[in-house]
Scaffold this active site. Structure first.
Site, PDB file in Angstrom:
ATOM      1  N   HIS A  81       0.827  -1.220   0.000  1.00 11.13           N
ATOM      2  CA  HIS A  81       0.000   0.000   0.000  1.00 11.13           C
ATOM      3  C   HIS A  81       0.859   1.268   0.000  1.00 11.13           C
ATOM      4  O   HIS A  81       0.487   2.285   0.592  1.00 11.13           O
ATOM      5  CB  HIS A  81      -0.964   0.020   1.200  1.00 11.13           C
ATOM      6  CG  HIS A  81      -1.960  -1.093   1.200  1.00 11.13           C
ATOM      7  ND1 HIS A  81      -3.163  -1.022   0.526  1.00 11.13           N
ATOM      8  CD2 HIS A  81      -1.924  -2.321   1.770  1.00 11.13           C
ATOM      9  CE1 HIS A  81      -3.828  -2.158   0.699  1.00 11.13           C
ATOM     10  NE2 HIS A  81      -3.088  -2.960   1.439  1.00 11.13           N
ATOM     11  N   ASN A 114     -10.008  -3.242   1.680  1.00  4.49           N
ATOM     12  CA  ASN A 114      -9.654  -3.171   0.262  1.00  4.49           C
ATOM     13  C   ASN A 114     -10.904  -2.925  -0.567  1.00  4.49           C
ATOM     14  O   ASN A 114     -12.011  -2.854  -0.043  1.00  4.49           O
ATOM     15  CB  ASN A 114      -8.985  -4.475  -0.198  1.00  4.49           C
ATOM     16  CG  ASN A 114      -7.580  -4.642   0.341  1.00  4.49           C
ATOM     17  OD1 ASN A 114      -6.907  -3.666   0.658  1.00  4.49           O
ATOM     18  ND2 ASN A 114      -7.131  -5.876   0.444  1.00  4.49           N
TER      19      ASN A 114
END
Length: 492
Positions: free
Chosen positions: A65, A138
């Site tokens: 990320h 997510n």
């Protein structure tokens, strides 16, 4: 203690240039030398400070990320769910809670294009009256593996080759050929949803199973889902190449420009609920992160809305230093025994301490907005000014006491120490159902992406055969179609 009260003041409130220590700088253009053309003097403190600060501007990027964009706004309750949870920020319709949200790509580096086929992160930090709540998810409702023991190896396989620093399909397909549980995640990643058009047109999911607890102590398993009010839009291959070629930060720019123009993105929050007493009624384990909960059996229940109406003031301070931790919950919300969630509880905070330091929760973007009190003292980069004399508990000199007890799940656990897999794996049913739900043209694009991945010259016949077998078990025609495109006869 107010974490903002003793923040270093901004350098911008001085009418003239200064050093970090506040001394005036009369020349920020030239180094101090011996004469016009002589050597630079080490005593030029301003030069040394300027270079030393520059040399340390970059901090370790997130191991996953790394590429992301943040925005601020609020969450508003629209539906009463107090029968399910005693969480204060969900206490009644109309209640608003400030939030900050970070969207991200997962695998690639900080400066990578936002048009690559990759899951997207959707992490929300709620600044509630009872402390922060981090819902770290997510855009897909499932994940590649169900046990965090596999997570480091999974990331290594998805990351570039350590020898060449090139992401290669043979490494990915080799690793996941050992993990048929990944099929459901690949049915999302290799679908059209694999490249969102931008962050505004993207769904979000808490992914893991959490628990909600009401005032009476009754607990339910819960899944969280974010649905964008502007709909879901994705980029096909040619569109992604065109958009990414023109601007590798297109999603970040779209988010920033939309908010600046007053076109505030909004998502509706829905939940799904399972009574733990009923978990054996399903052909899947509710704690299995590779499974979705069927909406026809477990319908989506509306909870509230998320509105992002303010851009961040500084990218480094409110995006790079923004840190999430799935263990940060509030009374009324609890972590389940989901194996992946349990490992995330340790790993996230450990990674943040490595990346930002042990006092990362004191950073303004991570600190709670409510009053807080504990005896966590000192350490690297501690900038809270504290003047109390009692730094232990309990004490008759410190009136601070325990908070009122709140309900936690009343579960009783029995069993032997073991390393084992769950009983209900059922790896092929849901990806097959998902594939069959698509229109023929969408199925064709999915097949083409798999043919392309399996065409990597370093993918062996054995690995191809395993994937043909997996997709045939999900849907017999799917495995056959992929194999026929590669001129290979499937073994089943």
């Amino acid at each position: 203690m107010d974490p903002y009260k003793y923040r270093p003041s901004s350098a911008n409130n001085s009418p003239f240039w200064t050093t970090n220590s506040g001394a005036p700088v009369w020349n920020n253009n030239s180094s101090m030398t011996v004469g016009t053309r002589g050597p630079i003097l080490l005593e030029d403190y301003h030069l040394v400070e300027k270079l030393a600060n520059f040399d340390r501007e970059r901090i370790p990027e997130r191991v996953v990320h790394a590429r992301g964009a943040s925005a601020k706004g609020f969450f508003e309750v629209t539906h009463d769910i107090t029968h399910l949870t005693c969480a204060d920020f969900l206490r009644a319709p109309g209640v608003q809670t400030p939030v900050i949200v970070r969207f991200s790509t997962v695998i690639h580096e900080r400066g990578s294009p936002e048009t690559l086929r990759d899951p997207r992160g959707f992490a929300v930090k709620f600044y509630t009256r009872e402390g922060n709540f981090d819902l770290v998810g997510n855009n897909f409702p499932v994940f590649f593996v169900r046990d965090g023991m596999k997570f480091p190896d999974m990331v290594h396989a998805l990351k570039p080759n350590p020898k060449s620093h090139i992401q290669e399909n043979w490494r990915i397909l080799d690793f996941f050929s050992h993990h048929p549980e990944s099929l459901h995640m690949f049915s999302f990643l290799f679908d059209d949803l694999g490249v969102p058009q931008d962050y505004r047109h993207m769904e979000g999911s808490g992914v893991n199973t959490y628990m909600l607890i009401n005032k009476a102590g009754k607990a339910h398993y819960v899944k969280f889902h974010w649905k964008p009010t502007c709909g879901v839009k994705c980029l096909l291959e040619e569109e992604a190449i065109k958009v990414g070629g023109a601007n590798h930060s297109h999603a970040t720019k779209d988010l920033y420009d939309s908010i600046a123009a007053g076109n505030y993105p909004e998502w509706k929050l829905f939940i799904q609920i399972i009574d733990p007493d009923h978990e054996d009624r399903f052909d899947f384990d509710p704690l299995d992160v590779t499974k979705t909960w069927p909406e026809d059996i477990l319908p989506l229940q509306p909870v509230g809305r998320l509105v992002l109406n303010k851009n961040i003031d500084n990218f480094f301070a409110e995006n790079e230093q923004l840190a999430f931790w799935p263990a940060i919950v509030v009374p009324g919300v609890y972590c389940s025994d989901d194996k992946l969630l349990q490992t995330r509880i340790f790993s996230y905070s450990d990674a943040q301490r490595h990346r930002l330091g042990p006092n990362y929760l004191q950073l303004p973007v991570n600190a709670p907005k409510c009053a807080h009190h504990n005896n966590h003292h000192e350490g690297f980069m501690n900038f809270m000014h504290r003047d109390e004399e009692v730094n232990y508990f309990p004490s008759r000199f410190d009136p601070c006491r325990h908070a009122e007890q709140y309900p936690i799940p009343p579960c009783v656990l029995t069993g032997k120490r073991d390393k084992c897999i769950i009983e209900k794996e059922n790896n092929f049913k849901q990806p097959g159902e998902r594939y069959r739900s698509w229109a023929p043209d969408r199925q064709e694009r999915f097949i083409c992406r798999w043919v392309d991945a399996l065409s990597d010259p370093r993918v062996t016949h054995e690995i191809r055969s395993i994937w043909f077998s997996y997709w045939s078990q999900a849907d017999k025609t799917l495995g056959q179609k992929i194999a026929s495109r590669l001129n290979v006869r499937p073994t089943m």
